[in-house]
Scaffold this active site. Structure first.
Site, short mmCIF file in Angstrom:
data_model
loop_
_atom_site.label_atom_id
_atom_site.label_comp_id
_atom_site.label_asym_id
_atom_site.label_seq_id
_atom_site.Cartn_x
_atom_site.Cartn_y
_atom_site.Cartn_z
CG HIS A 111 -69.11 4.53 -40.37
ND1 HIS A 111 -69.75 5.33 -41.45
CD2 HIS A 111 -68.55 3.74 -41.07
CE1 HIS A 111 -69.64 4.85 -42.54
NE2 HIS A 111 -68.85 3.85 -42.48
CD GLU A 113 -70.83 7.93 -38.90
OE1 GLU A 113 -71.93 7.43 -39.42
OE2 GLU A 113 -69.78 8.43 -39.96
CG HIS A 138 -74.45 6.19 -41.36
ND1 HIS A 138 -73.24 5.82 -41.63
CD2 HIS A 138 -75.36 5.28 -41.54
CE1 HIS A 138 -73.49 4.53 -42.09
NE2 HIS A 138 -74.79 4.24 -42.31
CD GLU A 183 -74.91 10.39 -43.05
OE1 GLU A 183 -74.49 10.97 -41.92
OE2 GLU A 183 -74.20 9.44 -43.80
#
Length: 634
Positions: A248, A251, A380, A472
């Site tokens: 993404h 990110e 991410h 994450e």
């Protein structure tokens, strides 16, 4: 004898120069449209030296050139009107700054050769070095190497008194790199990212190289870097691992961490860090810092202070890349109770290719299929947690439902490895970003967190041998530059531990009775309905936790062989389990799995109605002769 040879070569070059300058027609009938030649003038024009006065060539280390030039172009106006000069004027943009200004200067030395008492050709060694370092960039945009940069045809050897057009870039004789762990903890544009990766690979050329896996929608290079003791190819029994960032585009922390990791691996290896040397010498590590460079540019234009939650997330087609992979999980759920249905290496359905398939998605799928990856991490941002497959819920109407894979325990161990090595991820007292992972210690099954189809991790698991987790990295998708160094410190040990964890479970080679490796043999573990398959030379890797296991090797046309093994806890390296299979007669009617996989035909699907590559309009709209010499299959 040597003197006579050099004199002969030099004399030959002078004769060629006279031929270039002589009044003649350079093209046969019908050839002038190809761009490979021009027709000379009807009347003789003597060779004349003049000021260069070419805007894109005015930074050469000389100021005067000669016409006709090596290509037979008679004047500055003819040079400027040619497709060759137009290419040099746009090449920086086409290649996104890669190989600049090397390509331009090299081309200028042909279009505007240095004028002296005798012709001074450019050095073949300089041409060959540029072609070696930049050939992949042309392949990435489906462009052929320019004919006028033919190193054998238009360049000369050093013994012939050649001129190095790239000398100004060097400034001084090459120096040996001094190992250093100094890393600039700042954000990098796409061009700067490519430069960092290229410089790192050059600094550690004996253990590293860069290569392109494809292009983004807007034509930006998806440039990867690998680290291993023998870069450029797979080694028997050496596990392969990949780290992917910036899927993404907004990110961005993962992108930066992977750039820092590449520089760290190189520098520490040179400094003699035994841990890093062992890791690199026993593993093939692939790093793709940015999977979505188009989205990153949008996010970076806003900056960390103003970037929202979604600007730059998708690619240039407005596609979320982590929803764009084939949804093999739904196929698994529908068919898992069917007799002989395999839950591994599920083919891509034909219907997938007629939807919107992003260039980035296709490039990564091609990459995943071409390299026998064992494990992977996709970096991410937006939370502080490790999630693992399945990401798509096994119940269509349940948004949050525990949906484990057959390798639930292996995935949990992978996730725990990263979370426990992170400075704060596994700490229950760590402030989270909204979701609560207190009871799970910083890891969670993806579908239990939130469900979505078409994810990259599910595709890795169901289509290949690779086990991929999603990392994450924190609440802030685009942290300030002041946070980059602290984040590196929080994640460095986790990244290293995760890469080292690929050396657990078992590995081995499946051979026939004559000692040849068997490609595509299946390795199954009793109680785990997910097989892995052997690579080109018959080697395999199977991530497993400690305990007693029954392992079976099988292949079409061969007998099955089973072995009982015991894996102790805290193994420092994978156990070795080899197999030798005997050939047997095959009842082909029993094999219902192998079938047509349209993946290999996607390029023909996607190119319907698209006769020329995307960059072709640069030339056709400029009104120059069509440079068909730039088409790879012309």
């Amino acid at each position: 004898m040597e003197y006579k040879t050099h004199l002969t070569v030099f004399t030959l070059f002078c004769v060629l120069w006279i031929c270039w300058c002589a009044p003649q027609r350079f093209c046969q009938p019908g050839e002038d449209s190809s761009g490979r030649c021009n027709n000379g003038p009807d009347e003789e024009k003597p060779a004349v030296c003049s000021e260069i006065n070419l805007g894109y060539c005015n930074d050469l280390d000389y100021s005067r050139t000669i016409f006709p030039n090596i290509l037979g172009q008679q004047s500055r106006h003819e040079v400027e009107s040619g497709a060759e000069y137009l290419l040099l004027s746009v090449i920086h943009g086409l290649l996104n700054g890669e190989c600049s200004p090397d390509i331009r200067l090299l081309g200028c030395s042909v279009l505007a050769p240095r004028c002296q008492d005798l012709p001074s050709p450019s050095c073949r060694s300089a041409c060959e070095a540029v072609k070696k370092g930049c050939g992949h960039a042309f392949e990435g945009i489906d462009m052929a190497w320019p004919y006028f940069l033919d190193c054998d045809r238009f360049f000369a050897g050093e013994q012939e008194g050649c001129h190095d057009p790239l000398a100004p870039l060097r400034g001084s004789p090459p120096r040996n790199y001094e190992p250093s762990t100094i890393i600039q903890f700042t954000y990098h544009s796409n061009a700067q990212m490519y430069s960092v990766l290229k410089r790192t690979a050059a600094k550690c050329s004996h253990i590293s190289r860069t290569y392109s896996i494809g292009r983004s929608t807007e034509g930006k290079d998806l440039l990867a870097i690998e680290f291993t003791d023998n870069p450029g190819g797979h080694e028997l029994l050496e596990p392969e691992i990949k780290l992917v960032g910036n899927m993404h585009g907004n990110e961005v922390l993962g992108r930066q961490l992977l750039l820092y990791l590449a520089q760290y691996l190189c520098s520490e290896y040179l400094l003699g860090n035994q841990r890093i040397q062992t890791l690199v010498n026993t593993t093939r590590i692939h790093i793709l810092a940015s999977m979505n460079p188009d989205g990153y540019e949008l996010a970076a234009a806003e900056g960390h202070e103003f970037n929202g939650w979604t600007v730059g997330r998708t690619n240039a087609q407005n596609l979320d890349l982590n929803r764009n992979f084939p949804d093999l999980t739904s196929i698994l759920y529908r068919n898992r109770r069917m007799k002989r249905f395999r839950t591994d290496h599920i083919p891509i359905p034909d219907s997938y290719w007629f939807g919107k398939v992003a260039s980035e998605t296709y490039a990564v799928m091609k990459w995943i299929r071409s390299v026998p990856f064992v494990q992977s991490a996709s970096l991410h941002g937006g939370e502080l947690v490790i999630s693992y497959p399945f990401d798509f819920s096994r119940h269509l109407h349940e948004e949050r439902m525990f949906s484990p894979t057959p390798d639930e325990q292996a995935f949990k161990q992978l996730a725990r490895t990263y979370a426990d090595s992170h400075a704060s991820m596994a700490d229950n007292n760590t402030e989270r970003c909204g979701a609560s992972f207190i009871r799970s210690g910083g890891i969670i099954n993806g579908a239990l967190w939130y469900s979505f189809p078409g994810g990259m991790s599910d595709f890795n698991y169901l289509h290949t041998n690779c086990l991929e987790i999603t990392v994450e990295l924190g609440c802030d998708k685009f942290p300030s530059e002041e946070e980059l160094y602290p984040e590196w410190l929080r994640n460095k040990e986790a990244l290293l531990s995760f890469m080292e964890s690929v050396h657990r479970g078992i590995k081995g080679v499946v051979k026939d009775e004559e000692g040849y490796g068997i490609k595509g043999a299946s390795i199954s573990v009793r109680g785990i309905r997910k097989d892995v398959t052997t690579a080109e030379e018959g080697d395999y890797w199977r991530l497993m936790n400690s305990g007693t296991h029954i392992i079976t090797a099988s292949a079409k046309g061969y007998s099955r062989v089973s072995k009982r093994i015991y894996l102790p806890a805290h193994m420092e390296k994978a156990g070795r389990v080899n197999f030798v299979l005997k050939k047997v007669l095959v009842n082909s009617s029993l094999d219902t799995y192998d079938r047509f996989d349209p993946y290999n035909h996607f390029q023909s699907y996607s190119r319907e109605g698209q006769e020329k590559p995307w960059w072709w309009n640069y030339f056709t709209q400029a009104g120059v002769s069509a440079p068909t010499w730039l088409l790879r299959n012309f």
